[in-house]
Motif scaffolding. Structure first.
Motif, mmCIF file in Angstrom:
data_model
loop_
_atom_site.group_PDB
_atom_site.id
_atom_site.type_symbol
_atom_site.label_atom_id
_atom_site.label_comp_id
_atom_site.label_asym_id
_atom_site.label_seq_id
_atom_site.Cartn_x
_atom_site.Cartn_y
_atom_site.Cartn_z
ATOM 1 N N TRP A 17 0.796 -1.218 0.000
ATOM 2 C CA TRP A 17 0.000 0.000 0.000
ATOM 3 C C TRP A 17 0.830 1.270 0.000
ATOM 4 C CZ3 TRP A 17 -4.776 1.376 -1.159
ATOM 5 C CH2 TRP A 17 -5.647 0.333 -1.448
ATOM 6 N N THR A 18 2.067 1.205 0.428
ATOM 7 C CA THR A 18 2.913 2.397 0.369
ATOM 8 C C THR A 18 3.032 2.859 -1.078
ATOM 9 O OG1 THR A 18 4.143 1.812 2.361
ATOM 10 C CG2 THR A 18 5.214 3.341 0.841
ATOM 11 N N GLU A 19 3.296 1.930 -1.969
ATOM 12 C CA GLU A 19 3.418 2.271 -3.390
ATOM 13 C C GLU A 19 2.111 2.821 -3.937
ATOM 14 O OE1 GLU A 19 5.194 -0.639 -6.000
ATOM 15 O OE2 GLU A 19 6.444 -1.398 -4.343
ATOM 16 N N THR A 20 1.012 2.197 -3.570
ATOM 17 C CA THR A 20 -0.299 2.657 -4.041
ATOM 18 C C THR A 20 -0.573 4.074 -3.557
ATOM 19 O OG1 THR A 20 -1.148 0.396 -4.082
ATOM 20 C CG2 THR A 20 -2.777 2.182 -4.021
ATOM 21 N N LEU A 21 -0.370 4.307 -2.264
ATOM 22 C CA LEU A 21 -0.637 5.634 -1.705
ATOM 23 C C LEU A 21 0.231 6.700 -2.369
ATOM 24 C CD1 LEU A 21 -0.957 4.714 2.079
ATOM 25 C CD2 LEU A 21 -2.826 5.287 0.498
ATOM 26 N N GLU A 22 1.485 6.364 -2.609
ATOM 27 C CA GLU A 22 2.403 7.343 -3.225
ATOM 28 C C GLU A 22 1.997 7.708 -4.645
ATOM 29 O OE1 GLU A 22 6.539 6.465 -0.806
ATOM 30 O OE2 GLU A 22 6.150 5.317 -2.638
ATOM 31 N N SER A 23 1.260 6.822 -5.298
ATOM 32 C CA SER A 23 0.885 7.057 -6.701
ATOM 33 C C SER A 23 -0.424 7.826 -6.868
ATOM 34 C CB SER A 23 0.761 5.714 -7.427
ATOM 35 O OG SER A 23 -0.395 5.020 -6.993
ATOM 36 N N LEU A 24 -1.112 8.118 -5.776
ATOM 37 C CA LEU A 24 -2.440 8.732 -5.893
ATOM 38 C C LEU A 24 -2.364 10.219 -6.212
ATOM 39 C CD1 LEU A 24 -4.243 6.977 -2.910
ATOM 40 C CD2 LEU A 24 -4.294 6.366 -5.343
ATOM 41 N N PRO A 25 -3.244 10.685 -7.101
ATOM 42 C CA PRO A 25 -3.279 12.107 -7.441
ATOM 43 C C PRO A 25 -3.802 12.946 -6.276
ATOM 44 C CG PRO A 25 -4.715 10.824 -8.911
ATOM 45 C CD PRO A 25 -4.166 9.888 -7.891
ATOM 46 N N PRO A 26 -3.305 14.165 -6.123
ATOM 47 C CA PRO A 26 -3.706 15.037 -5.019
ATOM 48 C C PRO A 26 -5.215 15.226 -4.894
ATOM 49 C CG PRO A 26 -1.829 15.982 -6.165
ATOM 50 C CD PRO A 26 -2.272 14.784 -6.965
#
Length: 158
Positions: A17-26
């Protein structure tokens, strides 16, 4: 469930989930709201609070007389107060992800080092509600996954 298994499961979820969270648009992390009117930022912040509060409980339950009186931040709307006071909605996203990641990784380390002789120690969670150290740790993954599911639901909104 053995605490080593719980820790391994949480560590994998955190890594994924770290990778997923980092990829989310603002806009996605700020604007989409769940049924509790929480954004993804606020859900992640709440998860930081949960890891922090549970870390304190695990530590206190290993040396204090049982039952331990410890505030239950999640009842009576207190968790929403925590979210508002800390203003997770405006927190730097990368810092918030790091808080989330490292708070949970530390919790994993902590539960792998629990004194097994203290598993029956209890904290007074609410009126006539007592939770043992063992029960609390075993329930943590359910709570973690509940909030991951909330994030997934928001990500799947059109």
């Amino acid at each position: 469930m053995a605490f080593q298994t719980i820790a391994a499961e949480l560590q994998k979820l955190v890594a994924d989930w770290t990778e997923t969270l980092e990829s989310l648009p603002p806009q996605t992390i700020a604007d989409r709201r769940n049924g509790q009117d929480r954004s993804i930022r606020q859900i992640v912040g709440h998860m930081v609070d949960s890891a922090s509060n549970n870390t304190h409980r695990v530590v206190h339950l290993q040396y204090r007389e049982s039952p331990v009186e410890f505030p239950n931040y999640s009842t009576y709307g207190n968790n929403d107060k925590w979210i508002a006071i800390q203003n997770y909605q405006e927190e730097d996203w990368q810092l918030l992800i790091n808080y989330w990641k490292y708070a949970h990784l530390h919790f994993c380390h902590l539960i792998q080092n629990i004194n097994l002789e203290q598993l029956d120690q209890q904290w007074h969670a609410d009126t006539n509600q007592f939770v043992s150290l063992k029960e609390m740790v075993e329930d943590f993954p359910r709570h973690f996954k509940l909030h991951i599911a909330e994030i997934e639901e928001l990500l799947n909104q059109q």
